[in-house]
Design a protein around this motif. Structure first.
Motif, mmCIF file in Angstrom:
data_model
loop_
_atom_site.group_PDB
_atom_site.id
_atom_site.type_symbol
_atom_site.label_atom_id
_atom_site.label_comp_id
_atom_site.label_asym_id
_atom_site.label_seq_id
_atom_site.Cartn_x
_atom_site.Cartn_y
_atom_site.Cartn_z
ATOM 1 N N ARG A 6 3.810 5.821 -5.695
ATOM 2 C CA ARG A 6 3.649 5.881 -6.975
ATOM 3 C C ARG A 6 2.688 6.879 -7.412
ATOM 4 O O ARG A 6 2.806 7.401 -8.537
ATOM 5 N N GLU A 7 1.454 6.887 -6.745
ATOM 6 C CA GLU A 7 0.545 7.813 -7.151
ATOM 7 C C GLU A 7 0.983 9.137 -7.024
ATOM 8 O O GLU A 7 0.660 10.215 -7.643
ATOM 9 N N LYS A 8 1.564 9.508 -5.716
ATOM 10 C CA LYS A 8 2.126 10.976 -5.480
ATOM 11 C C LYS A 8 3.083 11.405 -6.583
ATOM 12 O O LYS A 8 3.130 12.378 -7.257
ATOM 13 N N SER A 9 4.011 10.338 -7.000
ATOM 14 C CA SER A 9 4.987 10.727 -7.999
ATOM 15 C C SER A 9 4.377 10.953 -9.426
ATOM 16 O O SER A 9 4.854 11.758 -10.309
ATOM 17 N N LYS A 10 3.186 10.199 -9.795
ATOM 18 C CA LYS A 10 2.303 10.470 -11.071
ATOM 19 C C LYS A 10 2.013 12.023 -10.937
ATOM 20 O O LYS A 10 1.950 12.623 -11.960
ATOM 21 N N LYS A 11 1.382 12.314 -9.868
ATOM 22 C CA LYS A 11 0.721 13.428 -9.771
ATOM 23 C C LYS A 11 1.664 14.728 -9.952
ATOM 24 O O LYS A 11 1.621 15.607 -10.551
ATOM 25 N N ARG A 12 2.978 14.530 -9.214
ATOM 26 C CA ARG A 12 3.651 15.671 -9.418
ATOM 27 C C ARG A 12 4.438 15.541 -10.842
ATOM 28 O O ARG A 12 4.773 16.894 -11.399
ATOM 29 N N GLU A 44 2.443 15.013 -13.561
ATOM 30 C CA GLU A 44 1.459 15.652 -14.320
ATOM 31 C C GLU A 44 1.659 17.205 -14.001
ATOM 32 O O GLU A 44 1.193 18.082 -14.834
ATOM 33 N N ASN A 104 0.811 -1.259 0.028
ATOM 34 C CA ASN A 104 0.066 -0.011 0.202
ATOM 35 C C ASN A 104 0.955 1.229 0.100
ATOM 36 O O ASN A 104 0.738 2.307 -0.381
ATOM 37 N N LYS A 154 2.363 1.730 -3.509
ATOM 38 C CA LYS A 154 1.314 2.401 -4.475
ATOM 39 C C LYS A 154 1.147 3.711 -4.322
ATOM 40 O O LYS A 154 0.695 4.370 -5.114
ATOM 41 N N GLU A 155 1.037 4.247 -2.913
ATOM 42 C CA GLU A 155 0.656 5.641 -2.514
ATOM 43 C C GLU A 155 1.742 6.612 -3.015
ATOM 44 O O GLU A 155 1.515 7.369 -3.771
#
Length: 427
Positions: free
Chosen positions: A10-16, A18, A4, A7-8
């Motif tokens: 990776r999501e933060k990295s993706k938002k950064r 974008e 978890n 996964k969290e």
């Protein structure tokens, strides 16, 4: 639990990523940051190995073209999608990329739109310009060799004297070669003392190097006290690729020039409103650099002198045909003709030696605040118990000329003791 957390992250990295792509205005973040250069090379090499029957020359040509695409040219990739094309305000990098000097981006530097946000000040400038134009006499000029001509022959005492000496420095900074240069000993030998009135001002262009010190010596030798330093910041908006000539043994090129202002006699802005109007202009001129080989100075210098001093006897020394102006007597060796007549010039002054002032101008112009007479607890009303020190000059510290407030109360608010605090702002 660890899954978890991964996964969290990776999501933060993706938002950064974008958010960064949106800020830079690019589609491919790796391409903009240059991080996929190595991946491209590896993929190109792998494709070249897998392809059969390719010619060796085609492979070399493909590698060369890809290398050219990856070569850094400028910072355009970082500036896409931004309103100012410069999100970091990196004007130095922009100068390297485009040749535009940082001062090109200062807003509202022209005489027409400078005070659009200050309607009363804009009205004051308009009214003063109208009054100056109606009271100015026709332009007069005298062609003479200033090395041999005695200025006392003008037989007139002037209120404002503007001096533009052809300094040897201009041959290095402007590429001027078609004029006879003057050294500071010759400039100091000019008989300014005999042609300056009891209350008068002198404006001396002194370049940007040793002239700052030697110009002060000239003012002192002529009986003037330096009270202001007006700085001309040269822009290159019309010739973006034009660079100032770099002097020998210099690393940086100068893009500014100074004009020293001196005062003779005692002039107080609180009591001599019939002769000076202080705090109307600023002590900074931002104007285009002249063409190489030209000695032209900003026309705004005339406006500053006319707005400040109400005296009508104005003299321009080392003037040229392009600088002939109504209300001024222009003398110099570079003039092509002469029309100066002493009797006619004196007739222009028969109506008065000053331009006068209208009620509306008197109402709009900045003035010194009244002195504080109320004393509370044995101390002055100023913060910090400063007594009456500087009480008469508490405002307008960013306005030209006589805008500072450093004088003691026993010396009044004499312009000769005041200096502008900021110069570039508008209070």
């Amino acid at each position: 639990m660890p899954s978890n957390l991964v996964k969290e992250l990776r999501e933060k990295s993706k938002k950064r990523k974008e958010l960064l792509k949106h800020s830079l205005g690019v589609e491919n973040l790796s391409e903009a940051l240059g991080s996929d250069v190595k991946k491209r090379k590896d993929s190109d090499i792998q494709k070249s190995k897998e392809s059969e029957g390719e010619d060796v020359s085609e492979q070399v040509e493909e590698c060369t073209s890809s290398a050219k695409e990856q070569e850094f040219r400028d910072s355009t990739a970082f500036l896409k999608g931004t309103q100012s094309l410069n999100p970091h305000n990196d004007y130095s990098q922009n100068f390297v990329d485009t040749g535009q000097r940082p001062q090109n981006f200062i807003r509202d530097t022209g005489l027409t739109n400078r005070f659009e946000e200050y309607p009363k000040l804009q009205e004051l400038i308009r009214l003063k310009d109208d009054l100056i134009s109606t009271t100015a006499h026709p332009p007069m000029y005298l062609k003479c060799d200033l090395e041999n001509y005695d200025l006392k022959q003008l037989n007139t005492k002037f209120d404002v004297i503007l001096i533009e000496p052809p300094l040897e420095e201009y041959s290095r900074t402007y590429g001027v070669s078609n004029t006879k240069f003057w050294d500071w000993d010759k400039i100091m030998a000019l008989d300014i003392v005999e042609i300056s009135a009891q209350r008068s001002f002198v404006f001396l262009w002194c370049g940007s190097s040793d002239g700052l010190d030697l110009g002060r010596l000239c003012l002192q030798n002529w009986g003037f006290r330096r009270c202001e330093d007006i700085c001309w910041i040269r822009t290159n908006m019309k010739n973006k690729g034009q660079h100032s000539l770099i002097e020998p043994k210099a690393v940086l090129s100068r893009t500014k020039e100074h004009c020293l202002m001196g005062i003779k006699g005692t002039v107080r802005r609180s009591t001599d409103g019939d002769f000076i109007h202080a705090n109307v202009d600023i002590d900074l001129i931002i104007d285009e650099e002249p063409e190489p080989g030209s000695l032209n100075k900003p026309v705004e210098m005339f406006h500053i002198a006319e707005h400040f001093c109400l005296g009508k006897r104005r003299l321009h020394i080392f003037g040229r045909d392009l600088s002939i102006r109504p209300g001024w007597l222009t003398v110099g060796p570079d003039l092509s003709n002469s029309n100066y007549d002493w009797n006619k010039y004196q007739s222009y002054m028969s109506s008065g030696l000053t331009t006068g002032c209208t009620d509306r101008i008197e109402q709009l112009r900045p003035k010194s605040p009244p002195p504080k007479t109320a004393v509370r607890g044995g101390r002055g009303g100023g913060r910090g118990g400063g007594g009456t020190r500087g009480a008469s000059d508490g405002d307008g510290k960013k306005r030209l000329i006589g805008g500072g407030g450093a004088g003691r109360s026993d010396r009044g608010d004499s312009v000769s003791r005041q200096r502008t605090g900021g110069g570039t702002g508008r209070s």
